[in-house]
Design a protein around this motif. Structure first.
Motif, PDB file in Angstrom:
ATOM      1  N   LEU A  19     -30.224 -12.304  -9.228  1.00  0.00           N
ATOM      2  CA  LEU A  19     -30.639 -11.191  -9.839  1.00  0.00           C
ATOM      3  C   LEU A  19     -31.697 -10.570  -8.917  1.00  0.00           C
ATOM      4  O   LEU A  19     -32.679  -9.921  -9.595  1.00  0.00           O
ATOM      5  CB  LEU A  19     -31.139 -11.476 -11.297  1.00  0.00           C
ATOM      6  CG  LEU A  19     -30.114 -11.939 -12.337  1.00  0.00           C
ATOM      7  CD1 LEU A  19     -30.661 -12.261 -13.687  1.00  0.00           C
ATOM      8  CD2 LEU A  19     -29.239 -10.596 -12.497  1.00  0.00           C
ATOM      9  N   GLN A  20     -31.756 -10.921  -7.659  1.00  0.00           N
ATOM     10  CA  GLN A  20     -32.817 -10.539  -6.980  1.00  0.00           C
ATOM     11  C   GLN A  20     -32.934  -9.007  -6.348  1.00  0.00           C
ATOM     12  O   GLN A  20     -34.036  -8.415  -5.923  1.00  0.00           O
ATOM     13  CB  GLN A  20     -32.948 -11.191  -5.654  1.00  0.00           C
ATOM     14  CG  GLN A  20     -31.683 -11.181  -4.573  1.00  0.00           C
ATOM     15  CD  GLN A  20     -30.564 -12.020  -5.050  1.00  0.00           C
ATOM     16  OE1 GLN A  20     -30.361 -12.426  -5.963  1.00  0.00           O
ATOM     17  NE2 GLN A  20     -29.900 -12.217  -3.915  1.00  0.00           N
ATOM     18  N   ASP A  21     -31.658  -8.373  -6.742  1.00  0.00           N
ATOM     19  CA  ASP A  21     -31.809  -6.728  -6.598  1.00  0.00           C
ATOM     20  C   ASP A  21     -32.867  -5.994  -7.257  1.00  0.00           C
ATOM     21  O   ASP A  21     -33.207  -6.510  -8.464  1.00  0.00           O
ATOM     22  CB  ASP A  21     -30.240  -6.288  -6.978  1.00  0.00           C
ATOM     23  CG  ASP A  21     -30.280  -4.899  -6.512  1.00  0.00           C
ATOM     24  OD1 ASP A  21     -30.922  -4.018  -7.095  1.00  0.00           O
ATOM     25  OD2 ASP A  21     -29.267  -4.502  -5.656  1.00  0.00           O
ATOM     26  N   LEU A  22     -33.551  -5.129  -6.680  1.00  0.00           N
ATOM     27  CA  LEU A  22     -34.573  -4.829  -7.278  1.00  0.00           C
ATOM     28  C   LEU A  22     -34.346  -4.082  -8.606  1.00  0.00           C
ATOM     29  O   LEU A  22     -35.044  -3.703  -9.437  1.00  0.00           O
ATOM     30  CB  LEU A  22     -35.117  -3.552  -6.267  1.00  0.00           C
ATOM     31  CG  LEU A  22     -36.538  -3.140  -6.555  1.00  0.00           C
ATOM     32  CD1 LEU A  22     -37.781  -4.106  -6.922  1.00  0.00           C
ATOM     33  CD2 LEU A  22     -37.247  -2.340  -5.587  1.00  0.00           C
ATOM     34  N   LYS A  23     -33.065  -3.457  -8.648  1.00  0.00           N
ATOM     35  CA  LYS A  23     -32.604  -2.649  -9.796  1.00  0.00           C
ATOM     36  C   LYS A  23     -32.851  -3.524 -11.299  1.00  0.00           C
ATOM     37  O   LYS A  23     -33.125  -3.258 -12.256  1.00  0.00           O
ATOM     38  CB  LYS A  23     -31.459  -2.067  -9.808  1.00  0.00           C
ATOM     39  CG  LYS A  23     -30.287  -2.783  -9.627  1.00  0.00           C
ATOM     40  CD  LYS A  23     -28.852  -2.148  -9.570  1.00  0.00           C
ATOM     41  CE  LYS A  23     -27.720  -3.106  -9.396  1.00  0.00           C
ATOM     42  NZ  LYS A  23     -26.436  -2.298  -9.181  1.00  0.00           N
ATOM     43  N   HIS A  24     -32.407  -4.951 -10.689  1.00  0.00           N
ATOM     44  CA  HIS A  24     -32.485  -5.890 -11.881  1.00  0.00           C
ATOM     45  C   HIS A  24     -33.790  -6.305 -12.262  1.00  0.00           C
ATOM     46  O   HIS A  24     -34.053  -6.320 -13.387  1.00  0.00           O
ATOM     47  CB  HIS A  24     -31.704  -7.055 -11.595  1.00  0.00           C
ATOM     48  CG  HIS A  24     -30.122  -6.897 -11.324  1.00  0.00           C
ATOM     49  ND1 HIS A  24     -29.400  -6.350 -12.064  1.00  0.00           N
ATOM     50  CD2 HIS A  24     -29.483  -7.189 -10.057  1.00  0.00           C
ATOM     51  CE1 HIS A  24     -28.190  -5.937 -11.707  1.00  0.00           C
ATOM     52  NE2 HIS A  24     -28.126  -6.733 -10.590  1.00  0.00           N
ATOM     53  N   VAL A  25     -34.614  -6.409 -11.245  1.00  0.00           N
ATOM     54  CA  VAL A  25     -35.926  -6.955 -11.366  1.00  0.00           C
ATOM     55  C   VAL A  25     -36.695  -5.430 -12.099  1.00  0.00           C
ATOM     56  O   VAL A  25     -37.727  -6.094 -13.193  1.00  0.00           O
ATOM     57  CB  VAL A  25     -36.626  -7.058  -9.971  1.00  0.00           C
ATOM     58  CG1 VAL A  25     -38.091  -7.546 -10.274  1.00  0.00           C
ATOM     59  CG2 VAL A  25     -36.154  -8.439  -9.527  1.00  0.00           C
ATOM     60  N   ASN A  26     -36.524  -4.566 -11.560  1.00  0.00           N
ATOM     61  CA  ASN A  26     -37.269  -3.456 -12.414  1.00  0.00           C
ATOM     62  C   ASN A  26     -36.812  -3.508 -13.920  1.00  0.00           C
ATOM     63  O   ASN A  26     -37.739  -2.997 -14.945  1.00  0.00           O
ATOM     64  CB  ASN A  26     -36.920  -2.200 -11.768  1.00  0.00           C
ATOM     65  CG  ASN A  26     -37.731  -1.941 -10.524  1.00  0.00           C
ATOM     66  OD1 ASN A  26     -38.574  -2.764 -10.509  1.00  0.00           O
ATOM     67  ND2 ASN A  26     -37.120  -1.136  -9.876  1.00  0.00           N
ATOM     68  N   LEU A  27     -35.472  -3.598 -14.271  1.00  0.00           N
ATOM     69  CA  LEU A  27     -34.957  -3.796 -15.621  1.00  0.00           C
ATOM     70  C   LEU A  27     -35.712  -4.873 -16.534  1.00  0.00           C
ATOM     71  O   LEU A  27     -35.978  -4.558 -17.380  1.00  0.00           O
ATOM     72  CB  LEU A  27     -33.561  -3.736 -15.577  1.00  0.00           C
ATOM     73  CG  LEU A  27     -32.669  -3.910 -17.041  1.00  0.00           C
ATOM     74  CD1 LEU A  27     -33.086  -2.336 -17.763  1.00  0.00           C
ATOM     75  CD2 LEU A  27     -31.283  -4.247 -16.799  1.00  0.00           C
ATOM     76  N   ILE A  28     -35.850  -6.158 -15.873  1.00  0.00           N
ATOM     77  CA  ILE A  28     -36.391  -7.240 -16.524  1.00  0.00           C
ATOM     78  C   ILE A  28     -37.730  -6.648 -16.918  1.00  0.00           C
ATOM     79  O   ILE A  28     -38.234  -6.996 -18.153  1.00  0.00           O
ATOM     80  CB  ILE A  28     -36.281  -8.397 -15.665  1.00  0.00           C
ATOM     81  CG1 ILE A  28     -34.907  -8.789 -15.596  1.00  0.00           C
ATOM     82  CG2 ILE A  28     -37.271  -9.341 -16.339  1.00  0.00           C
ATOM     83  CD1 ILE A  28     -34.978  -9.986 -14.535  1.00  0.00           C
ATOM     84  N   ASN A  29     -38.782  -6.219 -16.202  1.00  0.00           N
ATOM     85  CA  ASN A  29     -40.061  -5.887 -16.289  1.00  0.00           C
ATOM     86  C   ASN A  29     -40.307  -4.555 -17.067  1.00  0.00           C
ATOM     87  O   ASN A  29     -41.129  -4.686 -17.983  1.00  0.00           O
ATOM     88  CB  ASN A  29     -40.677  -5.860 -14.832  1.00  0.00           C
ATOM     89  CG  ASN A  29     -40.888  -7.049 -14.235  1.00  0.00           C
ATOM     90  OD1 ASN A  29     -41.574  -7.971 -14.643  1.00  0.00           O
ATOM     91  ND2 ASN A  29     -40.094  -7.174 -12.992  1.00  0.00           N
ATOM     92  N   THR A  30     -39.559  -3.533 -16.684  1.00  0.00           N
ATOM     93  CA  THR A  30     -39.857  -2.230 -17.560  1.00  0.00           C
ATOM     94  C   THR A  30     -39.428  -2.258 -18.901  1.00  0.00           C
ATOM     95  O   THR A  30     -40.173  -2.130 -19.618  1.00  0.00           O
ATOM     96  CB  THR A  30     -39.212  -1.131 -16.741  1.00  0.00           C
ATOM     97  OG1 THR A  30     -39.516  -1.147 -15.498  1.00  0.00           O
ATOM     98  CG2 THR A  30     -39.457   0.231 -17.357  1.00  0.00           C
ATOM     99  N   GLU A  31     -38.102  -2.668 -18.987  1.00  0.00           N
ATOM    100  CA  GLU A  31     -37.661  -2.724 -20.586  1.00  0.00           C
ATOM    101  C   GLU A  31     -38.278  -3.870 -21.106  1.00  0.00           C
ATOM    102  O   GLU A  31     -38.453  -3.762 -22.809  1.00  0.00           O
ATOM    103  CB  GLU A  31     -36.005  -3.100 -20.344  1.00  0.00           C
ATOM    104  CG  GLU A  31     -35.297  -2.144 -20.077  1.00  0.00           C
ATOM    105  CD  GLU A  31     -35.442  -0.567 -20.613  1.00  0.00           C
ATOM    106  OE1 GLU A  31     -35.443  -0.503 -21.772  1.00  0.00           O
ATOM    107  OE2 GLU A  31     -35.956   0.331 -19.706  1.00  0.00           O
TER     108      GLU A  31
END
Length: 254
Positions: free
Chosen positions: A21-33
């Motif tokens: 899940l290292q793709d930045l879109k996944h990481v952004n989703l984890i943190n932002t949501e």
């Protein structure tokens, strides 16, 4: 009495690579949501009891890499990541958390002070980018009864190594049980010129000495915490006055 909701531990591209899940879109989703969900709950409960404001603390760290210690006993100079890579990972996490509405950052479960320095540098870059600062808490982890972090520092040395960042609060979490953590929180309480907190893996009654001795300004639960546990901590510490500020003042780090 203010309360803070903390989550998103290890929400970085470095750690999430273990789960593909290292793709930045996944990481952004984890943190932002994640931050948005916590923010919504905080707003709901603050509206019900406005005398107890709730805040969202975005947890940053510690990653599954260490900058100070080689992961290979055969090759002590080897590192499986660089300082710049860790800074970038922390910066990306901070951006996601801030976009979700966090009120403060918590650099936590720090077993390596160089990782903490990378996180603080990343936050400085972030604050410069957005043109404002929000509070920062830093929490270290003493890994055993030697009283040292994994990278070999005492908790006083850990405090000295990050005091240039001027956190709003510094503390310890995890690893040791409450009774074993007391002398190290006591050390921080004596030397820190900011607020002091802890969140051990322990029942509320076992945590009473922290408040009884006037060592802390805040307390919480670590891994496996339940609502009932937090309420028990709240009810227990409400009987005591918070720690008085130290007369020490930060100079240059040693």
């Amino acid at each position: 009495m203010a309360q803070a909701i903390v989550h998103t531990l290890n929400g970085t591209t470095i750690t999430q690579a273990d789960y593909e899940l290292q793709d930045l879109k996944h990481v952004n989703l984890i943190n932002t949501e994640g931050a948005k969900l916590a923010k919504r709950v905080c707003a709901e409960w603050t509206a019900k009891t406005p005398n107890k404001p709730r805040f969202v603390a975005g947890a940053i760290g510690p990653t599954n890499r260490t900058l100070s210690v080689s992961p290979s006993v055969e090759n002590p100079e080897y590192r499986n990541c660089t300082y710049d890579e860790v800074v970038q990972a922390y910066l990306e996490q901070a951006e996601g958390l801030y976009a979700g509405g966090v009120d403060l950052f918590l650099v936590e479960t720090i077993f390596d002070s160089l990782n903490a320095k990378a996180a603080m540098y990343a936050l400085d870059l972030f604050f410069e980018k957005v043109g404002k600062r929000i509070p920062v808490f830093i929490s270290g982890t003493i890994v055993d009864n030697s009283g040292r972090t994994l990278s070999g520092q005492t908790n006083e040395a850990f405090r000295n190594s990050i005091r240039h960042a001027k956190p709003l609060a510094i503390g310890l979490n995890g690893a040791l049980d409450a009774k074993d953590m007391i002398p190290y929180i006591s050390n921080l309480s004596k030397c820190a010129d900011c607020f002091v907190f802890c969140y051990p893996n322990e029942m509320a009654e076992d945590c009473r000495p922290f408040a009884e001795l006037g060592l802390i300004n805040g307390i919480g639960g670590c891994c496996g915490t339940t609502n009932e546990h937090i309420k028990a901590l709240h009810d227990m510490v409400s009987q005591y006055k918070p720690r008085k500020a130290s007369s020490l003042r930060c100079t240059s780090p040693v």
